[in-house]
Write a protein that holds these residues in place. Structure first.
Motif, mmCIF file in Angstrom:
data_model
loop_
_atom_site.group_PDB
_atom_site.id
_atom_site.type_symbol
_atom_site.label_atom_id
_atom_site.label_comp_id
_atom_site.label_asym_id
_atom_site.label_seq_id
_atom_site.Cartn_x
_atom_site.Cartn_y
_atom_site.Cartn_z
ATOM 1 N N GLY A 185 -17.907 9.881 -4.743
ATOM 2 C CA GLY A 185 -17.294 8.993 -3.762
ATOM 3 C C GLY A 185 -15.988 8.392 -4.260
ATOM 4 O O GLY A 185 -15.672 8.424 -5.445
ATOM 5 N N VAL A 186 -15.235 7.831 -3.324
ATOM 6 C CA VAL A 186 -13.915 7.274 -3.623
ATOM 7 C C VAL A 186 -13.815 5.862 -3.057
ATOM 8 O O VAL A 186 -14.251 5.595 -1.930
ATOM 9 N N TYR A 187 -13.229 4.990 -3.861
ATOM 10 C CA TYR A 187 -12.914 3.623 -3.438
ATOM 11 C C TYR A 187 -11.407 3.507 -3.355
ATOM 12 O O TYR A 187 -10.697 3.804 -4.321
ATOM 13 N N MET A 188 -10.894 3.108 -2.187
ATOM 14 C CA MET A 188 -9.460 2.930 -1.991
ATOM 15 C C MET A 188 -9.174 1.488 -1.606
ATOM 16 O O MET A 188 -9.869 0.921 -0.758
ATOM 17 N N VAL A 189 -8.141 0.916 -2.212
ATOM 18 C CA VAL A 189 -7.751 -0.447 -1.863
ATOM 19 C C VAL A 189 -6.281 -0.461 -1.461
ATOM 20 O O VAL A 189 -5.456 0.257 -2.026
ATOM 21 N N ASN A 190 -5.993 -1.282 -0.471
ATOM 22 C CA ASN A 190 -4.612 -1.568 -0.093
ATOM 23 C C ASN A 190 -4.213 -2.858 -0.779
ATOM 24 O O ASN A 190 -4.707 -3.930 -0.438
ATOM 25 N N CYS A 191 -3.335 -2.735 -1.764
ATOM 26 C CA CYS A 191 -2.891 -3.894 -2.538
ATOM 27 C C CYS A 191 -1.484 -4.275 -2.101
ATOM 28 O O CYS A 191 -0.549 -3.484 -2.258
ATOM 29 N N GLY A 192 -1.330 -5.458 -1.540
ATOM 30 C CA GLY A 192 -0.009 -5.977 -1.214
ATOM 31 C C GLY A 192 0.496 -6.794 -2.391
ATOM 32 O O GLY A 192 -0.171 -7.727 -2.837
ATOM 33 N N ASP A 193 1.668 -6.443 -2.904
ATOM 34 C CA ASP A 193 2.130 -7.093 -4.127
ATOM 35 C C ASP A 193 3.615 -7.421 -4.039
ATOM 36 O O ASP A 193 4.353 -6.884 -3.202
ATOM 37 N N THR A 194 4.038 -8.290 -4.947
ATOM 38 C CA THR A 194 5.434 -8.665 -5.065
ATOM 39 C C THR A 194 6.112 -7.781 -6.109
ATOM 40 O O THR A 194 5.504 -6.878 -6.685
ATOM 41 N N ARG A 195 7.366 -8.081 -6.407
ATOM 42 C CA ARG A 195 8.137 -7.214 -7.298
ATOM 43 C C ARG A 195 7.622 -7.214 -8.734
ATOM 44 O O ARG A 195 7.881 -6.264 -9.475
ATOM 45 N N ASP A 219 5.724 3.962 -2.653
ATOM 46 C CA ASP A 219 7.073 4.505 -2.640
ATOM 47 C C ASP A 219 7.771 4.134 -3.948
ATOM 48 O O ASP A 219 7.413 3.145 -4.608
ATOM 49 N N PRO A 220 8.742 4.937 -4.390
ATOM 50 C CA PRO A 220 9.348 4.732 -5.709
ATOM 51 C C PRO A 220 9.926 3.343 -5.908
ATOM 52 O O PRO A 220 9.808 2.774 -7.006
ATOM 53 N N ALA A 221 10.533 2.760 -4.883
ATOM 54 C CA ALA A 221 11.121 1.424 -5.039
ATOM 55 C C ALA A 221 10.053 0.397 -5.360
ATOM 56 O O ALA A 221 10.266 -0.516 -6.164
ATOM 57 N N MET A 222 8.887 0.534 -4.733
ATOM 58 C CA MET A 222 7.795 -0.390 -5.011
ATOM 59 C C MET A 222 7.304 -0.222 -6.436
ATOM 60 O O MET A 222 7.073 -1.193 -7.160
ATOM 61 N N LEU A 223 7.135 1.024 -6.868
ATOM 62 C CA LEU A 223 6.635 1.273 -8.224
ATOM 63 C C LEU A 223 7.612 0.805 -9.297
ATOM 64 O O LEU A 223 7.204 0.521 -10.425
ATOM 65 N N LYS A 224 8.889 0.719 -8.949
ATOM 66 C CA LYS A 224 9.898 0.235 -9.896
ATOM 67 C C LYS A 224 10.098 -1.275 -9.815
ATOM 68 O O LYS A 224 10.959 -1.821 -10.493
ATOM 69 N N GLY A 225 9.299 -1.937 -8.985
ATOM 70 C CA GLY A 225 9.381 -3.389 -8.895
ATOM 71 C C GLY A 225 10.624 -3.891 -8.195
ATOM 72 O O GLY A 225 11.128 -4.974 -8.505
ATOM 73 N N ARG A 226 11.087 -3.150 -7.195
ATOM 74 C CA ARG A 226 12.316 -3.534 -6.509
ATOM 75 C C ARG A 226 12.090 -4.276 -5.209
ATOM 76 O O ARG A 226 13.032 -4.759 -4.598
ATOM 77 N N ARG A 227 10.848 -4.305 -4.740
ATOM 78 C CA ARG A 227 10.602 -4.988 -3.471
ATOM 79 C C ARG A 227 9.127 -5.313 -3.319
ATOM 80 O O ARG A 227 8.289 -4.818 -4.073
ATOM 81 N N TYR A 228 8.817 -6.128 -2.308
ATOM 82 C CA TYR A 228 7.439 -6.401 -1.921
ATOM 83 C C TYR A 228 6.938 -5.249 -1.061
ATOM 84 O O TYR A 228 7.693 -4.653 -0.292
#
Length: 280
Positions: A185-195, A219-228
């Motif tokens: 089985g798989v557990y998926m979470v939607n994590c809303g985060d800041t930069r 998206d790459p910008a999120m993974l690089k800490g560029r946006r919420y």
């Protein structure tokens, strides 16, 4: 004496959803027409919650849901009789999508707001039980009451305003999720985060203490800490997202996304705080 306020009708004279603001148990929701599609946008307490295309249940307008769907499609063939638990129902966008693509699936969507659940049933063409059951209750309490190995997929998409309730992020709650998931089985979470990505790092660290394999999609910008924004974190006892087809699908979306596999996720999670239930 002032005039008594009138609640808007949930449906118009032609039987379709009626735009407007509606009181619900946890505050208010607003139904807004999407004129680009045969769609509707549901806002809950001022925050965009869901998008529904009445003509096409497979359409997912929110990018993070598209990312989840790509991972699900890679893992299970459409003939699978998936047992799915949605923690956080909203307008049941993902549940409609899965019902259309996995006709043998059995799904339960949990929402704490009874009035919202009733309105969503009235507004939208949702599959009926046993294909989809709407259950009103607290997401943690419902999860803790489920039997071992009884779900193949658990999706956590619960927010109070723009924040996931802390009780749904602890190691103890995650252990309950692990107990309920069947092997594979798989557990998926939607994590809303800041930069600063501190929440995502904490979530990944917590999941990593209980699951053997992790994946992150954003998206790459999120993974690089560029946006919420939104980060999807997935966990399982077997490898996730290793097929090249998943990476191609994610890159080809309206918002191109990257997937990190287990080693990179664990490196990212280094130093992340693992929250625990408060004692007493």
């Amino acid at each position: 004496m002032g005039r008594a306020s009138r609640q808007p009708k949930a449906r118009n004279d032609s039987g379709g959803p009626q735009p407007g603001v509606y009181p619900i148990d946890t505050g208010s929701c607003e139904l807004v027409r999407d004129h680009l599609t045969d769609g509707w946008i549901l806002n809950v307490n001022g925050v965009q919650s869901s998008h529904i295309n009445l003509s096409d249940p497979t359409q997912l307008d929110f990018e993070y849901m598209q990312w989840m769907a790509a991972l699900i499609a890679d893992r299970w063939p459409t003939s699978s009789r998936l047992r799915v638990l949605h923690l956080g129902a909203g307008a049941c966008s993902m549940a409609r999508h899965l019902a259309a693509n996995y006709p043998q699936a059995r799904q339960v969507a949990v929402d704490i707001d009874d009035t919202l659940a009733r309105l969503v049933r009235e507004w939208f063409d949702l599959p009926r039980a046993p294909l989809l059951r709407l259950r009103v209750g607290d997401a943690r309490e419902v999860t803790e009451a489920l039997t071992d190995n009884s779900r193949d997929l658990i999706i956590r998409d619960v927010f109070s305003a723009a924040v996931t309730p802390p009780a749904l992020t602890t190691a103890e709650f995650t252990a309950q999720v692990r107990r309920v998931l069947a092997p594979g089985g798989v557990y998926m979470v939607n994590c809303g985060d800041t930069r600063d990505l501190s929440l995502a790092r904490s979530e990944a660290a917590t999941l990593g203490t209980l699951f053997e394999h992790l994946a992150i999609i954003a998206d790459p910008a999120m993974l690089k800490g560029r946006r919420y924004g939104n980060i999807v974190i997935a966990a399982a006892d077997t490898p996730l997202g290793e097929s090249p087809a998943v990476a191609r699908t994610l890159l080809g979306g309206g918002v191109p996304a990257h997937i990190w596999l287990d080693p990179k996720v664990r490196s990212f999670a280094t130093g992340g705080r693992v929250p625990h239930d408060q004692a007493g």
